[in-house]
Design a protein around this motif. Structure first.
Motif, short mmCIF file in Angstrom:
data_model
loop_
_atom_site.label_atom_id
_atom_site.label_comp_id
_atom_site.label_asym_id
_atom_site.label_seq_id
_atom_site.Cartn_x
_atom_site.Cartn_y
_atom_site.Cartn_z
N ASN A 50 0.86 -1.18 0.00
CA ASN A 50 0.00 0.00 0.00
C ASN A 50 0.90 1.23 0.00
O ASN A 50 1.49 1.61 1.01
N THR A 51 1.01 1.88 -1.14
CA THR A 51 1.96 2.98 -1.26
C THR A 51 1.53 4.22 -0.50
O THR A 51 2.34 5.13 -0.30
N GLU A 52 0.30 4.30 -0.07
CA GLU A 52 -0.13 5.44 0.74
C GLU A 52 0.39 5.35 2.16
O GLU A 52 0.59 6.36 2.83
N ARG A 53 0.63 4.15 2.65
CA ARG A 53 1.04 3.95 4.04
C ARG A 53 2.52 3.60 4.16
O ARG A 53 3.02 3.43 5.26
N PHE A 54 3.20 3.46 3.04
CA PHE A 54 4.58 2.99 3.06
C PHE A 54 5.52 4.18 3.25
O PHE A 54 5.67 5.02 2.37
N PHE A 55 6.16 4.26 4.40
CA PHE A 55 7.18 5.26 4.70
C PHE A 55 8.47 4.54 5.08
O PHE A 55 8.43 3.49 5.73
N PHE A 56 9.59 5.12 4.74
CA PHE A 56 10.87 4.47 5.03
C PHE A 56 11.91 5.54 5.28
O PHE A 56 11.75 6.71 4.90
N LYS A 57 13.00 5.13 5.91
CA LYS A 57 14.08 6.02 6.23
C LYS A 57 15.27 5.69 5.35
O LYS A 57 15.48 4.55 4.97
N THR A 58 16.05 6.70 5.02
CA THR A 58 17.14 6.53 4.06
C THR A 58 18.49 6.73 4.74
O THR A 58 18.58 7.14 5.90
N ARG A 59 19.56 6.41 4.00
CA ARG A 59 20.95 6.68 4.38
C ARG A 59 21.55 7.64 3.36
O ARG A 59 21.25 7.57 2.18
N ARG A 60 22.40 8.51 3.83
CA ARG A 60 23.10 9.43 2.93
C ARG A 60 24.44 8.84 2.55
O ARG A 60 25.17 8.33 3.40
N GLN A 61 24.73 8.92 1.29
CA GLN A 61 25.97 8.35 0.77
C GLN A 61 26.73 9.42 0.00
O GLN A 61 26.19 10.03 -0.93
N GLU A 62 27.97 9.67 0.44
CA GLU A 62 28.88 10.52 -0.33
C GLU A 62 29.69 9.61 -1.23
O GLU A 62 30.45 8.77 -0.76
N LEU A 63 29.53 9.78 -2.52
CA LEU A 63 30.06 8.80 -3.46
C LEU A 63 31.58 8.70 -3.39
O LEU A 63 32.14 7.60 -3.46
N ASN A 64 32.28 9.82 -3.26
CA ASN A 64 33.73 9.72 -3.27
C ASN A 64 34.27 9.19 -1.96
O ASN A 64 35.47 8.93 -1.85
N SER A 65 33.38 9.03 -0.96
CA SER A 65 33.84 8.47 0.31
C SER A 65 33.72 6.96 0.36
O SER A 65 34.31 6.34 1.24
N VAL A 66 32.97 6.39 -0.53
CA VAL A 66 32.83 4.94 -0.48
C VAL A 66 33.97 4.24 -1.20
O VAL A 66 34.19 3.04 -1.00
N GLU A 67 34.72 4.97 -2.03
CA GLU A 67 35.86 4.37 -2.71
C GLU A 67 37.02 4.28 -1.72
O GLU A 67 37.38 5.26 -1.05
N GLY A 68 37.60 3.09 -1.58
CA GLY A 68 38.58 2.85 -0.52
C GLY A 68 39.80 3.74 -0.63
O GLY A 68 40.25 4.33 0.37
N GLY A 69 40.35 3.90 -1.84
CA GLY A 69 41.56 4.71 -1.97
C GLY A 69 41.29 6.16 -1.68
O GLY A 69 42.09 6.83 -1.01
N THR A 70 40.18 6.69 -2.19
CA THR A 70 39.86 8.09 -1.94
C THR A 70 39.63 8.34 -0.46
O THR A 70 40.09 9.34 0.10
N ARG A 71 38.88 7.41 0.20
CA ARG A 71 38.63 7.60 1.62
C ARG A 71 39.93 7.54 2.42
O ARG A 71 40.14 8.33 3.36
N THR A 72 40.83 6.65 2.07
CA THR A 72 42.11 6.56 2.79
C THR A 72 42.91 7.85 2.61
O THR A 72 43.53 8.35 3.56
N ASN A 73 42.88 8.37 1.40
CA ASN A 73 43.59 9.62 1.12
C ASN A 73 43.05 10.74 1.99
O ASN A 73 43.80 11.45 2.66
N LEU A 74 41.75 10.90 1.99
CA LEU A 74 41.15 12.00 2.74
C LEU A 74 41.36 11.83 4.24
O LEU A 74 41.60 12.81 4.96
#
Length: 1710
Positions: free
Chosen positions: A134-158
């Protein structure tokens, strides 16, 4: 101060040049001219945060606006040119037949698909389940994703640059920009990696590698002479101090983190647990400890490197606006110190929006080294996107938080973190102990941030108390870490810290770094809201990037290739930050599944389809069915709502399970898969790519927050494959296969795990991996195996379970032995309870218990490694902690020493199974699994050991194989061979077993039946009984090559037959010399061979003749009755003929003559019995002859039965007749007994003597009964009606003649109010019973009130229907108005007639059943007449007594017998005192039934056919002639009415004119209506307002019936015409002397003194009426009803027939 040069530089690679932006430069929305839509408050409701999601409502999602399979909007499959040159994973398109069973189909494609790790399955077009949420009653919570932070090398650098900046800032040096080399910013992290891979700073300097490093860093152009110097100086200034600090500080920080985590991060080996001595607080560490060394080095650097000019706060220049071009210079806006106060800058990032190119949706971090410290406060632009504050929830200001499998976060199947989990330290919701929350949860740290102080010593929150001593005293001496907000006393640090108030201070843990990273919490959305957000983001992001198409004059459409290239570009960009949101790990238990479920949609067939992900884990072949509870995310699906660029990072499934992901609708989802075979290479490549992350977080791959581009994995030798999932398609991942991916736009997916049989080995490895990394498992693998062993006893399960249990047994026994060894070493020689070895006198301190029952999971989960120790556990009594056997005694569970813990003091060891029991359980499963192999081994042994295998052994093996539910090779061949052998044995058995009796039966059947079928069966049997068949069977047995006892027996039988043939031929040659018995024995021996031996038939023929002759001689010698029955003699003669005796044989001739005599006797008897009247003397004579003749038993029984019944009937008839002549009436038999006896004669075709006398007596009695019927007007009714009607009369009279019922005042029924009486007082006495009407019964049904006497009458008694009565109708009763007719169903005889009828009873031959009831009726009526005698006195009456007179007249009229005198008296008196008309009431001489006679069936037929005579009816409808011999159905049909003149009815007022047939019509009055339908009659309700006295002319026609005359004495409606009525004669007034009782005789009745003038016959005879004529059946019927026995009735036969028909069709109501 170091300044960053203004020229932009490219940092790292990518599809496009990456623009590294200057720190703290936040682009404004006006710079990009992007119109951001305002919040749509008219469509979406902004709910406060405290409103539960279940109570929120939103506009529904229009499914026509999303891509769905089979819809025009669905994306088409197309060939892709993927970045990184990836190969496509396979796509499978099953047929409808293949698609029926998911497990079977996946098993079918597994060999091919498993090579890729993932595959796509496109269901058949017919498979299309509806979206069930039932799309009228369906609510959900999200996560925020910073794309350049999920890459291992970029995150290690930063992260490295962030920690480097903190380090120098703490020492007073601001690294607010990169150092410049050759007018280009120098990437310090790349410089660090380049030096590190060449052996470090000293080695690079020694080997002079700086120029080489410069070329690697991109300085490959014109090399300045100072390049090496610049690189060396930059490294020495910025990197070398920090690297030296890390060498000293990192071990201490690592030790602190391990202490906080409760153990090392590396996979546990069981002995890596820190000892208790190592768990002291760092303040008590020795000076040589790494943590102390690091602290000393840090404080020293603060003193040495601090310069005076750096003590002043730097002057900050305001940032200049950024240019609108796509590239932003690094130093645009001037130099900005890296330690600028964050609060001076507005935070304009929006969740789900890029930060580099779309105005306010993009911003760089405050520095090139984003810090995990507290972010700047957020300000929301009024033109920001609606999702900035989704549903009233402000976005979390934290950009990064710690990712961990903690209490509120768990890893997703799709690569993100779960916010619905409630169990600590686990990726999925492990057990559904309670319904999970639906509001999500915040991301928490990877590991719980534990204080260095024991928990019991902490007195406040973090930052309020010292992390070392745990107190909050001396606040002035507090130092607060600017990174983690932890507080320390300066003096508690070793050595004490010397801090500058102008500089930031960071604790060693922040300077070294923990590597923690996670996705921050997003907003709450409905599907419609998130669709709008996702679509707006994608449109605004790609719109400025897409080129103009001159052909279509529009911008080019965004393709899937564009999205994929842009995704990887953003992921690998170190500077361009784009933030999106992802709704991941949404629990279907609370939000609902996209598939129909059995609970919500029981009628939907898709609810039970195993491709339905809610049912897939519980497929019959799934091992998850053995998990005792539901696991959210593993056996219960999770939901995923994605937008463009939202991603799920590299991971494989918990416990290495299979997974199935189905896309319900939406944009494409791109998947990347790595086969399980490359899992180790992938993990190694990840560790080599980002070693810093794995150094601080060895469990990095469990966190699902890291991506590594596929090209880098391919360079490491890892096979990476890709596929695109679209709406309505499945993606299957295989065990241990790593996978990742991202979404191209708004979509909705659902995923779940499942476990076929081949998963078990992977599941064991997955559980071991979780234990090595001390991760929470989703379930106990050992428990799953033991549950499967207990529940499923099939071989199919045992095949995979046996090997698994053997490994489990080996591992468990090994761990038990190792623990026993440690226990023995710690305890020394003692009486051990576990090993039962007595090596000393010391007692064993360890308590051991075997508990084989289900307990809570906490009771067997290891505190240290989190593994479930299902089979054995070690429990500490002091702390309650539980350990597995690997960590039993090693883990510091209490204050006891390790040696004490191993000895078992205060601890207990718990086993679920003892060693022997566990071994027996495993062995049982192994034996079940080995059943097919064991059977094969037995079969091979049986075939190899013997040249001719035993059939019994082969049969046993075949039966055993049938019982094994497994496909056994060779079983079908064995069964076929055994079947052939069994057929041979069955055929051979016919020649071995004696079946002579069956053979004889078959011979007789063949001889009797000459059909073709019988002949064919005989031929077949002859063929089977040939001697040659034995020889053939022995030859076949030799060819089949098997052994059985029947072969030996058949060989012996063949030899015996040969010997018999020789002996038989010798016996027949000398038959006269042998006795019959010897020949018979020899023939019997030949029959036992079960073959047709010619010699046997010859011997049998000779023996039969001899036997028949001997028996005939024996019967002749006995004399008398040789044969009792004809069948017996016929069979004997037949046997002789069959034996071959000649026709002239003396015995045959004699027996045939005897048979002829018996048949002649049979014919005579049958002829005599068939006669209508049997001649019994002749039958007696024939019965005497039967003693010497053979006759049939049936005929003999008939003769005996007839004679016996004849004698018995005659005896009974004589007895009845004699008793009927008894002078004493009470001794005479009852009529019923005589009737039954006479009816019984109808079964005999004869009449015994005396029958006529009995019939005459019965006829006399029935004539008396008929007279009684006629008294009540029931002449046409069956005789049995008499007694029932008498009972009715008795019961009815009991109310009417009730002496206790006395005159009373009018009483209203209970349902009505009292009627008003206008001043008139009613005389009389009130009755105790409130009874009404003439029937004197209580109120019932419709009640009518008389307007004159005010008495109430039953509508049923007056035959007035309820529908004809109105409330205001008025009514005069028959008592007050004699002209109102009283409806009567039967005639009322006079009491005198009843007495006369009763007086005839002594003359009856039988006792009537009606005697008692008749006597009671007469007595009651006589008593009531005597009671009324004082009231019948005309001299004593007066007007006041009219009420009493009406009362008694009412009772008399209601009775079922007529008291004539009393009735006439009261009628005259009532008329005299209360007249309603001028005419006096006529004298009532009889009371007949007013009911219309019911026509007979014959009359109805005559009316239907329009004829007047029965003879004119068709033959099939005529009355059958009367037959004395027919079966009598009713007693009335037995006796003809006796001749003689009918006596004059004593209650008829007419003279006896019955002798004149022309006057018969006068006897039957015309039908009289019982309803008062004449509206001209004023007394008929409704009455007019005024009631007047009736006149003669106003009387209704039914009041002038033949019995009521008008003034002239004539009756216009009468059939008498103008003649006067018999009742119209003038009667004199009653004489007063009639009531003078002074001279009354006690025996004289008042009726005797009543004078009456009988009417003259001529008065009502019509001279003009025809005296003769043809009488119709109706006239004859009427005559019969009136006088059925009148001698003047000329049609007695017709009347008899009519009476007979009337009995068959009884008149209704009687």
């Amino acid at each position: 101060m170091v300044a960053i040069p203004p020229n932009p530089v490219n940092i790292g690679g990518g599809l496009n040049a990456l623009n590294f932006q200057a720190p703290f430069q936040v682009p404004s929305a006006s710079a990009f001219n992007i119109d951001v839509p305002p919040p749509k408050n008219s469509m979406y409701t902004n709910y406060p945060p405290h409103i539960p999601l279940s109570q929120r409502r939103a506009p529904p999602l229009d499914l026509n606006t999303v891509e769905r399979r089979g819809q025009p909007s669905a994306a088409r499959e197309a060939r892709r040119l993927r970045p990184h040159g990836l190969q496509e994973a396979p796509t499978f398109r099953p047929t409808e037949e293949d698609f029926k069973d998911p497990f079977q189909y996946i098993r079918q494609i597994r060999p091919e698909a498993e090579k890729y790790g993932i595959c796509k399955i496109i269901p058949p077009d017919s498979w299309a389940p509806d979206f069930a949420i039932n799309t009228e009653r369906f609510f959900f919570k999200t996560r925020r994703q910073e794309l350049n932070s999920v890459e291992g090398g970029t995150r290690t650098n930063l992260q490295y640059l962030d920690q480097l900046a903190k380090f120098h800032k703490q020492q007073g040096m601001n690294l607010n920009r990169f150092p410049s080399v050759d007018k280009r910013p120098l990437d310090l992290y790349k410089l660090k990696k380049a030096v590190e891979c060449r052996g470090g700073f000293e080695k690079v300097c020694k080997l002079k590698k700086w120029a080489e490093i410069g070329r690697d860093l991109g300085y490959s152009g014109k090399i300045m002479s100072s390049l090496s110097t610049s690189l060396k100086n930059s490294y020495q200034k910025w990197l070398h101090p920090y690297e030296e600090y890390l060498k000293v500080a990192k071990p201490g920080v690592q030790q602190q983190l391990e202490f906080e985590n409760g153990g090392p991060f590396t996979p546990s080996s069981g002995k890596q647990q820190m000892n208790g001595s190592q768990q002291g607080t760092p303040s008590f560490l020795p000076d040589s400890a790494p943590a102390v060394s690091a602290s000393n080095a840090l404080n020293a650097s603060l003193e040495d490197m601090r310069s005076p000019q750096e003590e002043k706060p730097p002057v900050l220049e305001p940032p200049k606006p950024v240019v609108s071009s796509g590239f932003t210079p690094v130093n645009a806006g001037g130099f900005t110190p890296i330690n600028v106060t964050p609060a001076s800058f507005a935070h304009a990032s929006a969740s789900g929006t890029p930060r580099s190119e779309i105005g306010s949706f993009m911003s760089n971090g405050p520095s090139p080294f984003p810090s995990s410290s507290a972010p700047p406060p957020m300000s929301v632009n009024e033109h920001s996107f609606v999702a900035h504050m989704p549903n009233g929830h402000p976005p979390n200001p934290l950009k990064r938080t710690f990712s961990q499998d903690g209490a509120n976060g768990s890893s997703s199947k799709d690569g993100t973190m779960s916010f619905d989990s409630t169990d600590s330290d686990e990726r999925r919701t492990k057990r559904q102990k309670k319904a999970p929350t639906i509001v999500g949860s915040h991301m928490s740290q990877l590991r719980p941030t534990m204080s260095r102080m024991p928990s019991g010593q902490r007195n406040g929150k973090k930052g309020e108390v010292c992390e070392v001593c745990g107190t909050h005293d001396e606040r002035s001496q507090f130092a607060i870490c600017d990174g983690c907000d932890a507080g320390y006393h300066k003096n508690c640090l070793e050595p004490p810290a010397r801090l500058s108030p102008l500089l930031d201070w960071h604790c060693p843990k922040c300077l070294v770094g923990t590597g923690d990273f996670g996705f921050e919490e997003g907003g709450v959305y409905s599907l419609r809201q998130f669709q709008d957000k996702a679509q707006h983001f994608k449109d605004t992001y790609f719109e400025p990037k897409m080129q103009y198409d001159p052909i279509t004059e529009t911008k080019k459409t965004v393709t899937e290739d564009d999205v994929e290239r842009e995704f990887w570009r953003l992921v690998e960009s170190p500077s361009e930050e784009v933030e999106v949101e992802y709704g991941a790990d949404i629990h279907s238990t609370t939000h609902g599944s996209g598939f129909p479920t059995a609970e919500k949609n029981p009628s939907d067939p898709y609810a039970f389809d195993y491709w339905n992900l809610t049912a897939l884990p519980y497929h019959p072949d799934s091992l998850f069915k053995h998990v005792n509870s539901e696991i959210s995310g593993m056996t219960i699906p999770w939901l995923y709502v994605g937008m463009c660029f939202s991603t799920f990072c590299w991971h494989n499934e918990d416990h290495y399970g299979y997974s199935a992901n189905y896309q319900h609708f939406g944009a494409t989802k791109t998947w990347y898969g790595i086969p399980g075979a490359d899992a180790e290479r992938f993990e190694k490549a990840m560790q080599e790519a980002v070693p810093e992350l794995f150094e601080s977080q060895p469990d990095l791959l469990f966190q699902l927050v890291t991506l590594l581009p596929p090209d880098r994995l391919k360079k490491a030798g890892v096979n990476v494959y890709a596929l695109d999932q679209r709406a309505g398609q499945f993606v299957i991942t295989f065990p241990q296969a790593y996978h990742a991916g991202f979404n191209h736009g708004f979509n909705f997916n659902e995923a779940v795990n499942f476990a076929p049989e081949d998963w078990e080995r992977y599941g064991e490895a997955g559980a071991q991996r979780l234990q090595d990394f001390r991760k929470q498992p989703c379930f106990s693998h050992d428990e799953l195996l033991m549950t499967a062993a207990a529940r499923d006893t099939t071989i199919k399960t045992a095949k995979w379970l046996s090997t698994a249990l053997q490994r489990l047994l080996e591992r468990e026994i090994t761990q038990r032995k190792e623990f026993l060894h440690r226990h023995g070493e710690a305890s020394g020689p003692h009486n051990c309870k576990i090993s039962c070895v007595n090596e000393g006198e010391a007692a064993c301190e360890l308590q051991i218990e075997i508990v084989n029952k289900d307990v809570a999971e906490a009771e067997y989960q290891c505190t240290f490694c989190k593994a479930y120790s299902y089979l054995s556990s070690f429990r500490c009594d002091a702390s309650g902690e539980v350990m597995c056997l690997l960590h039993a005694g090693i883990h510091n569970c209490c204050e006891a020493s390790e040696e004490q813990r191993h000895r078992g003091s205060g601890h207990r060891l718990r086993y679920r199974f003892a060693d022997d029991d566990l071994n027996a359980l495993v062995q049982k499963v192994v034996e079940r699994a080995n059943q097919p192999e064991n059977w094969q081994e037995k079969l091979s042994k049986a075939l190899e050991e013997e040249e001719r295998p035993s059939l019994k052994v082969l049969q046993a093996l075949a039966n055993e194989g049938d019982k094994i539910p497994w496909d056994l090779p060779g079983l079908e061949d064995l069964k076929s061979f055994v079947s052939k052998c069994n057929e041979w044995v069955e055929e051979a058995q016919n020649y071995i077993t004696r079946k002579q009796q069956n053979r004889r039966k078959n011979e007789r059947a063949w001889r009797k039946s000459k059909s073709a079928k019988a002949e064919e069966a005989d031929e077949k049997e002859k063929e089977l009984r040939k001697i040659d068949n034995i020889t053939r069977l022995l030859s076949q047995a030799h060819e089949l090559c098997f052994d059985c006892p029947q072969i030996t027996t058949l060989t012996e039988r063949s030899e015996a037959i040969a010997d018999f043939q020789k002996n038989a031929r010798d016996a027949l040659a000398g038959a006269n010399s042998r006795t019959t018995q010897e020949l018979e024995e020899l023939a019997e021996s030949g029959k036992g061979f079960n073959v047709d031996v010619p010699e046997v038939e010859e011997l049998e023929a000779f023996v039969k003749k001899q036997h028949w002759t001997d028996e005939a001689n024996e019967r002749q010698r006995n004399g008398g009755a040789e044969f009792k029955t004809l069948k017996e003699i016929k069979d004997f003669i037949t046997r002789g003929v069959e034996a071959g005796l000649p026709d002239d044989d003396s015995h045959l001739v004699r027996l045939k003559g005897l048979q002829t005599s018996g048949e002649s006797w049979e014919a005579k008897v049958q002829e005599l019995i068939a006669m209508e009247v049997i001649h019994h003397p002749q039958l007696e004579a024939l019965s005497a002859q039967a003693t010497t003749l053979p006759i049939t038993d049936d005929t003999r029984g008939k003769v005996d039965g007839i004679l016996s019944k004849q004698r018995e009937a005659q005896k009974q008839i004589q007895s009845l007749f004699e008793r009927s002549q008894d002078p004493e009436v009470r001794n005479r038999p009852h009529y019923k007994e005589a009737r039954e006896a006479l009816d019984g004669l109808s079964l005999l075709n004869s009449k015994p003597s005396g029958t006529m006398d009995l019939e005459n007596a019965i006829k006399k009695h029935e004539n008396w009964m008929r007279r009684g019927k006629k008294l009540f007007g029931k002449a046409n009714a069956p005789l049995h009606i008499l007694q029932s009607h008498l009972n009715y009369v008795r019961d009815h009279n009991s109310f009417c003649f009730d002496l206790s019922d006395k005159p009373r005042m009018p009483v209203e029924p209970a349902t009505r109010e009292n009627s008003p009486v206008d001043g008139e007082e009613m005389a009389g006495i009130r009755s105790e019973k409130n009874v009404f009407c003439m029937c004197r019964q209580p109120e019932a049904g419709t009640m009518l009130e008389c307007e004159l006497c005010l008495e109430w009458y039953h509508g049923k008694c007056l035959k007035i229907a309820r529908g004809k009565v109105k409330e205001d109708d008025k009514y005069n009763c028959p008592i007050c108005d004699y002209r109102v007719k009283i409806p009567r169903d039967a005639a009322r005889p006079k009491l005198e007639d009843l007495i006369q009828w009763q007086d005839e009873m002594p003359e009856l031959p039988f006792q009537p059943e009606e005697e008692d009831v008749l006597e009671e009726i007469i007595n009651v009526a006589q008593a009531f007449r005597d009671f009324l005698r004082p009231q019948i006195n005309p001299m004593m009456t007066n007007p006041e007594e009219v009420t009493t007179q009406r009362f008694y007249l009412r009772k008399i009229e209601g009775a079922e017998i007529l008291l004539g005198f009393e009735t006439n008296f009261f009628r005259q008196e009532v008329h005299k005192w209360a007249p309603v008309t001028a005419e006096a009431p006529p004298v009532l001489e009889q009371s007949l039934s007013t009911r219309k006679p019911r026509p007979t069936k014959q009359q109805k037929l005559m009316q239907q056919h329009g004829v007047n005579s029965p003879e004119e009816l068709p033959l099939q409808f005529r009355t059958k002639p009367y037959n004395i011999n027919k079966a009598r159905k009713d007693s009335d049909t037995k006796i003809q009415p006796a001749p003689g003149k009918r006596p004059m009815s004593s209650h008829s007022t007419s003279t006896d004119n019955s002798s004149n047939p022309n006057n018969q019509a006068s006897r039957v009055p015309p039908p009289i209506s019982t309803a008062h339908d004449d509206s001209s009659y004023p007394a008929h309700f409704p009455l007019p307002s005024t009631h007047t006295t009736h006149s003669a002319s106003a009387s209704p026609h039914f009041a002038t019936s033949p019995y009521f005359s008008n003034n002239s004495g004539t009756h216009p409606q009468s059939p008498f015409g103008d003649h006067r009525s018999p009742l119209s004669a003038t009667h004199p007034n009653l004489s007063a002397g009639l009531f003078d009782t002074s001279n009354e005789s006690p025996f004289e009745h008042p009726h005797a003194r009543l004078e009456s003038t009988p009417p003259r016959q001529a008065d009502y005879l019509d001279s003009t009426s025809p005296r003769t004529g043809d009488a119709t059946v109706d006239r004859m019927f009427s005559e019969f009803v009136s006088h059925p026995e009148d001698e003047a009735n000329q049609h007695s036969e017709v009347a008899e027939a009519l009476e007979d028909r009337g009995r068959e069709h009884q008149i209704e109501g009687e």
